[in-house]
Design a protein around this motif. Sequence first.
Motif, PDB file in Angstrom:
ATOM      1  N   VAL A   7      21.034  12.116   3.765  1.00  0.00           N
ATOM      2  CA  VAL A   7      21.867  10.785   3.329  1.00  0.00           C
ATOM      3  C   VAL A   7      21.105  10.557   5.092  1.00  0.00           C
ATOM      4  N   VAL A   8      21.233  11.267   6.101  1.00  0.00           N
ATOM      5  CA  VAL A   8      21.681  10.981   7.812  1.00  0.00           C
ATOM      6  C   VAL A   8      19.885  10.449   8.193  1.00  0.00           C
ATOM      7  N   ALA A   9      19.011  11.904   7.765  1.00  0.00           N
ATOM      8  CA  ALA A   9      17.630  11.911   8.235  1.00  0.00           C
ATOM      9  C   ALA A   9      16.950  10.681   7.192  1.00  0.00           C
ATOM     10  N   MET A  10      16.796  10.200   5.334  1.00  0.00           N
ATOM     11  CA  MET A  10      16.885   9.644   5.446  1.00  0.00           C
ATOM     12  C   MET A  10      16.894   7.898   5.980  1.00  0.00           C
ATOM     13  N   MET A  11      18.396   7.918   6.381  1.00  0.00           N
ATOM     14  CA  MET A  11      18.048   6.942   6.612  1.00  0.00           C
ATOM     15  C   MET A  11      18.123   6.177   7.939  1.00  0.00           C
ATOM     16  N   GLU A  12      17.937   7.571   8.819  1.00  0.00           N
ATOM     17  CA  GLU A  12      16.880   7.414  10.120  1.00  0.00           C
ATOM     18  C   GLU A  12      15.556   6.644   9.752  1.00  0.00           C
ATOM     19  N   ASN A  13      14.592   7.526   8.833  1.00  0.00           N
ATOM     20  CA  ASN A  13      13.302   7.017   8.408  1.00  0.00           C
ATOM     21  C   ASN A  13      13.364   5.745   8.114  1.00  0.00           C
ATOM     22  N   ASP A  14      14.465   5.123   6.807  1.00  0.00           N
ATOM     23  CA  ASP A  14      14.335   3.817   6.662  1.00  0.00           C
ATOM     24  C   ASP A  14      14.334   2.298   8.356  1.00  0.00           C
ATOM     25  N   ARG A  15      15.427   3.358   8.965  1.00  0.00           N
ATOM     26  CA  ARG A  15      15.438   2.223  10.232  1.00  0.00           C
ATOM     27  C   ARG A  15      14.304   2.344  11.208  1.00  0.00           C
ATOM     28  N   ALA A  16      13.667   3.810  11.151  1.00  0.00           N
ATOM     29  CA  ALA A  16      12.584   3.065  11.853  1.00  0.00           C
ATOM     30  C   ALA A  16      11.084   3.092  11.369  1.00  0.00           C
ATOM     31  N   ASN A  17      11.429   1.998  10.028  1.00  0.00           N
ATOM     32  CA  ASN A  17      10.256   1.863   9.694  1.00  0.00           C
ATOM     33  C   ASN A  17      10.493   0.437   8.271  1.00  0.00           C
ATOM     34  N   TRP A  18      11.804   0.234   8.187  1.00  0.00           N
ATOM     35  CA  TRP A  18      11.444  -0.941   7.230  1.00  0.00           C
ATOM     36  C   TRP A  18      11.175  -2.595   8.305  1.00  0.00           C
ATOM     37  N   ARG A  19      11.001  -2.791   9.506  1.00  0.00           N
ATOM     38  CA  ARG A  19      10.525  -4.075   9.863  1.00  0.00           C
ATOM     39  C   ARG A  19       9.429  -4.266   9.693  1.00  0.00           C
ATOM     40  N   SER A  20       8.965  -2.740   9.770  1.00  0.00           N
ATOM     41  CA  SER A  20       7.074  -2.990  10.473  1.00  0.00           C
ATOM     42  C   SER A  20       6.733  -2.469   9.517  1.00  0.00           C
ATOM     43  N   ALA A  21       7.355  -3.684   7.670  1.00  0.00           N
ATOM     44  CA  ALA A  21       6.379  -3.656   6.071  1.00  0.00           C
ATOM     45  C   ALA A  21       5.379  -4.226   6.566  1.00  0.00           C
ATOM     46  N   GLU A  22       4.281  -4.091   5.948  1.00  0.00           N
ATOM     47  CA  GLU A  22       3.269  -5.347   5.307  1.00  0.00           C
ATOM     48  C   GLU A  22       3.361  -6.719   4.848  1.00  0.00           C
ATOM     49  N   PRO A  74       1.047  -1.355   0.295  1.00  0.00           N
ATOM     50  CA  PRO A  74      -0.048  -0.294   0.397  1.00  0.00           C
ATOM     51  C   PRO A  74       0.905   1.672  -0.215  1.00  0.00           C
ATOM     52  N   PHE A  75       0.262   2.048  -1.132  1.00  0.00           N
ATOM     53  CA  PHE A  75       1.348   3.272  -0.910  1.00  0.00           C
ATOM     54  C   PHE A  75       1.175   4.028   0.662  1.00  0.00           C
ATOM     55  N   ARG A  76       2.087   4.626   1.148  1.00  0.00           N
ATOM     56  CA  ARG A  76       2.412   5.501   1.867  1.00  0.00           C
ATOM     57  C   ARG A  76       2.833   7.006   2.322  1.00  0.00           C
ATOM     58  N   PRO A  77       2.542   7.720   3.276  1.00  0.00           N
ATOM     59  CA  PRO A  77       3.047   9.100   3.577  1.00  0.00           C
ATOM     60  C   PRO A  77       4.263   8.855   2.774  1.00  0.00           C
ATOM     61  N   HIS A  78       5.488   9.646   2.670  1.00  0.00           N
ATOM     62  CA  HIS A  78       6.473  10.025   2.162  1.00  0.00           C
ATOM     63  C   HIS A  78       7.303  10.594   3.872  1.00  0.00           C
ATOM     64  N   THR A  79       7.857   9.758   4.727  1.00  0.00           N
ATOM     65  CA  THR A  79       8.273  10.524   6.213  1.00  0.00           C
ATOM     66  C   THR A  79       9.231  10.113   5.884  1.00  0.00           C
ATOM     67  N   GLY A  80      10.290  10.566   4.761  1.00  0.00           N
ATOM     68  CA  GLY A  80      12.149  10.724   5.198  1.00  0.00           C
ATOM     69  C   GLY A  80      12.058  12.659   5.117  1.00  0.00           C
ATOM     70  N   GLY A  81      13.405  12.521   5.929  1.00  0.00           N
ATOM     71  CA  GLY A  81      13.312  14.014   6.029  1.00  0.00           C
ATOM     72  C   GLY A  81      14.897  14.053   5.110  1.00  0.00           C
ATOM     73  N   PRO A  82      14.876  15.628   4.700  1.00  0.00           N
ATOM     74  CA  PRO A  82      16.284  15.930   4.054  1.00  0.00           C
ATOM     75  C   PRO A  82      17.697  15.399   4.109  1.00  0.00           C
TER      76      PRO A  82
END
Length: 400
Positions: free
Chosen positions: A73-88, A63-71
Amino acid sequence: MLISDVRPWGGPRSDVVLDGSRIASIRPHSPSAAPSLDGRGRLLFPAFSDVHVHLDSTRIGLPFRPHTGGPGVVAMMENDRANWRSAEVPLVTRVADTLSRMIAHGTTRVRSYAQVDLDCGLEKLEAVLAAREKFSAQAEVQVMAFAQAGILREPGTYDVLDAAMRSGATVIGGIDPCTLDRDPKGHLDAVFALAEKHQAEIDIHLHEPGHLGLFSTDLVIERVRALDMRGRVTMSHAYDLGSISESVSRRVIDDFAALDIAMTTVAPSAAGQLSLLDLVSAGVRVGLGEDGQRDYWSPYGNCDLLDRTWQLAFTRGFRLDSHIELALAVATMGGASIMSHSVPRLSGVSDRPGLAVGDRADLVLVDGETPTSAVMDRGRDRTVLHNGVVVADGLEVVTP
């Protein structure tokens, strides 16, 4: 196999004979021939080579989700770390499904990054390796061990990278030596040491701007020259190396050509890029990739490298047919030449390789009037071959 009634690179209608995994002959189309595969007048191109994709973070098919990453590399990486395990869907399933969709759209050569760090360990690498094994009959996949969060920022990352190389990765990745690890010498020393230890190639992600990016690039050039790493290093992104001056751009391009340092692009809209026409004219290996696939970094990406070929032509301002066809050559055999140096570099802007007698039969048939129209229209009537075997048809993978 006889493939009848196709137009190689938009040329005359032809019949193509395959002998196993190679093209054996190309002859004028004969309506009386009994084909193994009816091309129906479609265009014939070499299959696509996606040489810059992050299969490990994909959300394709979810399912499409709102993009939550900040500007940044570090902010994007932290966004990935916070979310990748909880995918459907489990990561192994997501990665395999994404690779399947890429093959279905015509990509049979893939170089994928696999994040390895203290957060995910080898879990993402193992998912990409599993997809590589699952589709080993349909595509050639190279896997890169890549510490997206930097190598020196988190002690212990070097050891995880070392373990990843022992586990099946064949390329070692680096990233922004100055701005991320803030120790360009230490970062590049680590990358080149791992490459030497494992006899691996190197791919450096470079987002750094202007003179800072040039400084990091020159450090890479120095090491390639000193360590005789010719033909074993790729610079990815390098968005801003063309922004300083014409003389600097020319010098960098000449160094890349002389040392056989390759470049990959994801067709960004950045203004300061090195000229694609100048890179190819100089003999630099250049390939194309989709980068993320609708993941936690970006909502873009759809597994279709023909779409990204359109984007490459559009962002570079190409209008001439010869230039748009060059974008296709970069998306197909340009990337193939990065993955295997038995594949020659593009010899110039007008080079249309990959469909000669003796070439590997990795092919894609696409509906369209001309190569340019194929890029503009991105038709969906496609048939894909890998090593002389049909592996996808009608945007569906064919199960052997």
